[in-house]
Design an enzyme around this catalytic site. Structure first.
Site, short mmCIF file in Angstrom:
data_model
loop_
_atom_site.label_atom_id
_atom_site.label_comp_id
_atom_site.label_asym_id
_atom_site.label_seq_id
_atom_site.Cartn_x
_atom_site.Cartn_y
_atom_site.Cartn_z
N CYS A 191 0.86 -1.18 0.00
CA CYS A 191 0.00 0.00 0.00
C CYS A 191 0.90 1.24 0.00
O CYS A 191 1.88 1.32 0.72
CB CYS A 191 -0.93 0.12 1.19
SG CYS A 191 -2.10 -1.22 1.32
N ARG A 233 3.79 -0.52 -4.85
CA ARG A 233 3.54 -0.97 -3.48
C ARG A 233 2.20 -1.69 -3.33
O ARG A 233 1.90 -2.25 -2.27
CB ARG A 233 3.56 0.23 -2.53
CG ARG A 233 4.84 1.03 -2.55
CD ARG A 233 4.76 2.16 -1.58
NE ARG A 233 4.81 1.67 -0.23
CZ ARG A 233 5.92 1.51 0.47
NH1 ARG A 233 7.07 1.85 -0.05
NH2 ARG A 233 5.89 1.05 1.70
N TRP A 282 -2.95 -2.76 -1.56
CA TRP A 282 -2.70 -4.20 -1.64
C TRP A 282 -3.54 -4.79 -0.52
O TRP A 282 -3.25 -4.59 0.66
CB TRP A 282 -1.22 -4.50 -1.43
CG TRP A 282 -0.87 -5.94 -1.61
CD1 TRP A 282 -0.56 -6.57 -2.78
CD2 TRP A 282 -0.81 -6.95 -0.59
NE1 TRP A 282 -0.30 -7.89 -2.55
CE2 TRP A 282 -0.44 -8.16 -1.22
CE3 TRP A 282 -1.00 -6.95 0.78
CZ2 TRP A 282 -0.28 -9.35 -0.52
CZ3 TRP A 282 -0.85 -8.14 1.48
CH2 TRP A 282 -0.49 -9.32 0.83
N ASN A 293 -1.48 2.15 5.71
CA ASN A 293 -0.66 1.03 5.25
C ASN A 293 -0.28 0.24 6.49
O ASN A 293 0.25 0.81 7.44
CB ASN A 293 0.60 1.56 4.55
CG ASN A 293 1.62 0.46 4.27
OD1 ASN A 293 1.26 -0.70 4.14
ND2 ASN A 293 2.88 0.83 4.17
N GLY A 294 -0.57 -1.06 6.48
CA GLY A 294 -0.26 -1.89 7.64
C GLY A 294 -1.48 -2.68 8.03
O GLY A 294 -2.44 -2.81 7.26
N GLU A 331 15.97 -19.18 -7.80
CA GLU A 331 15.66 -17.80 -8.21
C GLU A 331 14.96 -17.81 -9.59
O GLU A 331 13.99 -17.08 -9.80
CB GLU A 331 16.95 -16.96 -8.24
CG GLU A 331 16.83 -15.58 -8.86
CD GLU A 331 15.89 -14.64 -8.15
OE1 GLU A 331 15.34 -14.99 -7.09
OE2 GLU A 331 15.66 -13.53 -8.68
N LYS A 365 11.18 -16.41 -10.34
CA LYS A 365 10.87 -15.39 -11.36
C LYS A 365 9.73 -15.88 -12.24
O LYS A 365 8.81 -15.15 -12.53
CB LYS A 365 12.09 -15.12 -12.27
CG LYS A 365 13.25 -14.34 -11.73
CD LYS A 365 12.99 -12.91 -11.43
CE LYS A 365 12.46 -12.77 -10.04
NZ LYS A 365 13.38 -12.40 -9.01
N GLU A 405 6.27 -16.05 -10.33
CA GLU A 405 5.65 -14.81 -9.85
C GLU A 405 5.11 -13.93 -10.97
O GLU A 405 4.13 -13.24 -10.77
CB GLU A 405 6.57 -14.03 -8.90
CG GLU A 405 7.70 -13.28 -9.53
CD GLU A 405 8.42 -12.36 -8.53
OE1 GLU A 405 9.63 -12.21 -8.67
OE2 GLU A 405 7.78 -11.80 -7.64
N HIS A 431 15.00 -37.84 -5.30
CA HIS A 431 14.42 -38.15 -3.99
C HIS A 431 12.93 -37.85 -3.93
O HIS A 431 12.37 -37.71 -2.85
CB HIS A 431 15.16 -37.39 -2.88
CG HIS A 431 16.59 -37.84 -2.74
ND1 HIS A 431 16.94 -39.08 -2.25
CD2 HIS A 431 17.76 -37.23 -3.07
CE1 HIS A 431 18.26 -39.21 -2.27
NE2 HIS A 431 18.79 -38.10 -2.77
N LYS A 491 5.73 -4.80 -4.39
CA LYS A 491 7.19 -4.74 -4.32
C LYS A 491 7.71 -4.77 -2.88
O LYS A 491 8.66 -5.48 -2.59
CB LYS A 491 7.66 -3.46 -5.03
CG LYS A 491 9.16 -3.31 -5.13
CD LYS A 491 9.71 -4.16 -6.24
CE LYS A 491 11.20 -4.04 -6.37
NZ LYS A 491 11.75 -5.22 -7.09
O1 M6R Z 1 12.75 -5.90 -0.53
P1 M6R Z 1 13.19 -7.29 -0.21
O2 M6R Z 1 14.43 -7.69 -0.88
O3 M6R Z 1 13.24 -7.54 1.28
O4 M6R Z 1 12.03 -8.23 -0.77
C1 M6R Z 1 12.05 -9.60 -0.52
C2 M6R Z 1 11.06 -10.32 -1.40
O5 M6R Z 1 9.76 -9.88 -1.16
C3 M6R Z 1 11.39 -10.13 -2.89
O6 M6R Z 1 12.67 -10.57 -3.20
C4 M6R Z 1 10.39 -10.93 -3.75
O7 M6R Z 1 10.59 -12.29 -3.55
C5 M6R Z 1 10.57 -10.55 -5.22
N1 M6R Z 1 9.32 -10.13 -5.75
C6 M6R Z 1 11.10 -11.65 -6.04
O8 M6R Z 1 11.25 -11.28 -7.38
#
Ligand code: M6R
Length: 592
Positions: A2, A28, A75, A101-102, A469, A473, A476, A492, A587
């Site tokens: 947010c 956000r 959000w 926000n929160g 990673e 990607k 998400e 396994h 984000k």
């Molecule tokens: O701002 P941060 O690095 O603490 O964020 C951590 C995760 O929320 C962030 O890396 C998230 O997994 C990304 N969207 C991945 O692409």
């Protein structure tokens, strides 16, 4: 999560500014948005569901008259994504509007109590208790700031909220606990926002709000109070110009721009103070135990860092998912070094863990991208990524720079910082080649695989975290199920899921992991898998070869992650997804 913005001006066109600032904070949260203005002594609220531009097209948020107002981009946490749950929320008399926000953890008790006292609620949100509580306080003759001071201590959980009232039309009042809030001042204008980036180019002075502090903004004057209501004077900082740069520069999406600029941003990671790295390296070497804490991509970067610390510095460290950190709090002591990794410096899970660790007396070193962050304030020392604003929700350049910082730190442990800087500079050219060689190739590969439901990513040793990673990607932003795992783990359990045509991404550079990883790829192929390999060495077992340049063994993660970012990007756009704003995500994750 947010974005909140409050703005006091004298020009009657505040909603235009609020709308523009909301655009810069849309990363956000982007499921709904709204603006409340005070105009001719009346409260005007417009809000709707959808991306900010869509909501604006429908409700003309930027055309609401008035010089003072607040805006929100949401959000959803409590209450579905509906117009009624969209902020701002108001009191019974439509005189007070609040954005938040929160999460107000005790909202259910507060709400029951307010309903007993005949308050009418419209939404399912936790936030709506706040304007009703303010209403009660203002009915008792309190000013808006006195009402905020009375209400805030009764809210449990985390919050940053801003309030306006028709009774005091020139004013925005804000406070925070656990969630970020900054105040920015320019000539005859004052802002409060979740994020200094929202205020880019508009302010001369920036103030970070401390826990429980209250800011009272008017166009001419802004004053601050501590949580007990005592006036305080705060020190302003100058807003950082680099963080004003947040346009797409001709790219269709921020994500692609951020992938493409990695050769340059990687160079920026080397612009560091050697003494600070030497000091932190000493901290690492001296500590009895090192716990690295992070979430998502930042945690995968930490897993690469763990290999680097072990193989270069001969120092073992544990990487703990930040959301699980609290369950290990008993093991943290004065001799623990906690390394917290976060692009945003705002992730609440990380902040929670760091607060626990501080209480136990641990030393805190953070690796952060955003300047002036909550995490930075909690840390004894901070190393910065220097990659500039990252707007796409998917971490790309920040991940690469996190790898670079771990590399520099690991080599600082053996007094080889300068050599590490040289190596990263060289590898930045290889990152550029990995992009040039593969952008079109990968776009082509996605033609064949965009309708697949499951992808598996495998690798070994230092490259294993790159498999994770890459899978993160893909899932998400393209909404395809993907799993990353050490290649040796496949047999396994997961191997039973491989059938004719299942795509398996193999990160298989010509390093010390090559032979065994290739062996695992062959096993998958024998069960019908289609092998897409990221490697500098071609092999007949590959159905597709994504070629990366040959580099030193410890640098392969920096070149092999880049094609995986491109794969996720092309897959998402081919499937018609907006990679910058994937559904349900945001984000900065400022909730638990
Ligand atoms: O701002 P941060 O690095 O603490 O964020 C951590 C995760 O929320 C962030 O890396 C998230 O997994 C990304 N969207 C991945 O692409």
């Amino acid at each position: 999560m947010c974005g909140i913005i409050g703005y006091c001006s004298k020009n009657g066109k505040a909603s235009q500014v609020i709308f523009e600032d909301l655009k810069r904070m849309e990363y956000r949260g982007y499921d709904s948005s709204g603006v409340a203005m005070i105009s001719d002594g009346k409260l005007l609220v417009k809000k709707g569901v959808g991306k900010l531009e869509e909501v604006n097209r429908k409700y003309k948020l930027d055309k609401i008259p008035g010089s003072v107002g607040i805006g929100h981009t949401r959000w959803a946490t409590h209450g579905g994504v509906t117009q009624i749950n969209t902020h701002p929320h108001c009191d019974c008399r439509n005189e007070i509007a609040v954005i938040h926000n929160g999460i107000v953890d005790n909202y259910q008790e507060l709400r029951k109590d307010l309903i007993k006292r005949k308050h009418r609620f419209l939404s399912e949100t936790d936030t709506e208790v706040i304007p009703h509580m303010l209403e009660d306080e203002m009915k008792r003759g309190r000013s808006l700031e006195e009402a905020v001071m009375a209400v805030a201590p009764r809210l449990e959980g985390s919050y940053a909220f801003l309030a306006i009232s028709t009774n005091e039309p020139g004013k925005v009042v804000g406070t925070r606990k656990g969630s970020p809030l900054v105040v920015g001042l320019g000539k005859n204008k004052a802002f409060a926002a979740s994020d200094s980036m929202a205020l880019a180019g508009q302010i001369d002075q920036l103030y970070m709000m401390g826990e429980g502090e209250i800011a009272v903004l008017t166009a001419d004057k802004t004053v601050f109070f501590d949580s007990t209501g005592r006036p305080i004077s705060k020190k302003a900082t100058k807003p950082d110009a680099v963080w004003n740069d947040n346009n797409k520069e001709g790219y269709e999406y921020f994500m692609l721009k951020e992938i493409m600029e990695q050769p340059d941003t990687l160079l920026a990671a080397t612009h560091q103070d050697k003494d600070v790295f030497t000091a932190v390296a000493l901290d690492v070497l001296r500590a009895d135990q090192i716990i690295v804490t992070a979430c998502g991509s930042s945690r995968y970067a930490a897993l690469v860092g763990r290999y680097l610390f072990s193989s270069v510095g001969k120092k073992f460290c544990e990487v703990v998912m930040a959301s699980e950190f609290q369950y290990f709090a008993e093991s943290v002591s004065r001799n623990t070094l906690v390394l917290a990794i976060s692009q945003s410096g705002e992730t609440l899970d990380v902040i929670d863990g760091v607060e626990l660790a501080r209480k136990a007396g641990a030393r805190i070193v953070s690796i952060i991208n955003r300047p002036q962050s909550l995490l930075g304030e909690l840390s004894h020392n901070v190393l910065y990524l220097n990659c500039g604003p990252e707007i796409g929700v998917a971490a790309t350049k920040s991940f690469l720079n996190q790898l670079a910082i771990f590399y520099l730190l690991a080599f600082s442990m053996v007094h080889s910082f300068d050599m590490a800087v040289d190596n990263i500079r060289k590898v930045s050219r290889q990152v550029a080649r990995a992009i040039d060689w593969n952008n079109d190739v990968i776009a082509g590969i996605t033609k064949e695989y965009h309708d697949k439901n499951d992808f598996y990513y495998i690798a070994r040793g230092i490259n294993f975290a790159i498999a994770s990673e890459g899978a993160l990607k893909l899932k998400e932003i393209s909404y395809i199920h993907a799993e990353g795992m050490p290649a040796g783990e496949l047999k396994h359990g997961t191997l039973s899921l491989i059938e004719e045509g299942t795509p398996v991404l193999v990160i298989c550079p010509g390093d010390f992991t090559y032979k065994e990883t290739l062996g695992n790829a062959i096993e998958a192929k024998a069960r019908g898998a289609r092998i897409i390999a990221v490697s500098d060495v071609n092999n007949e077992v590959y159905d597709h070869w994504i070629r990366i340049p040959r580099v030193h063994d410890l640098l392969y993660p920096m070149v092999s992650v880049v094609p995986l970012q491109l794969l996720a990007y092309h897959m998402a756009t081919r499937r018609g997804r907006n990679p910058d704003m994937p559904r349900n995500l945001a984000k900065s994750v400022t909730v638990r």
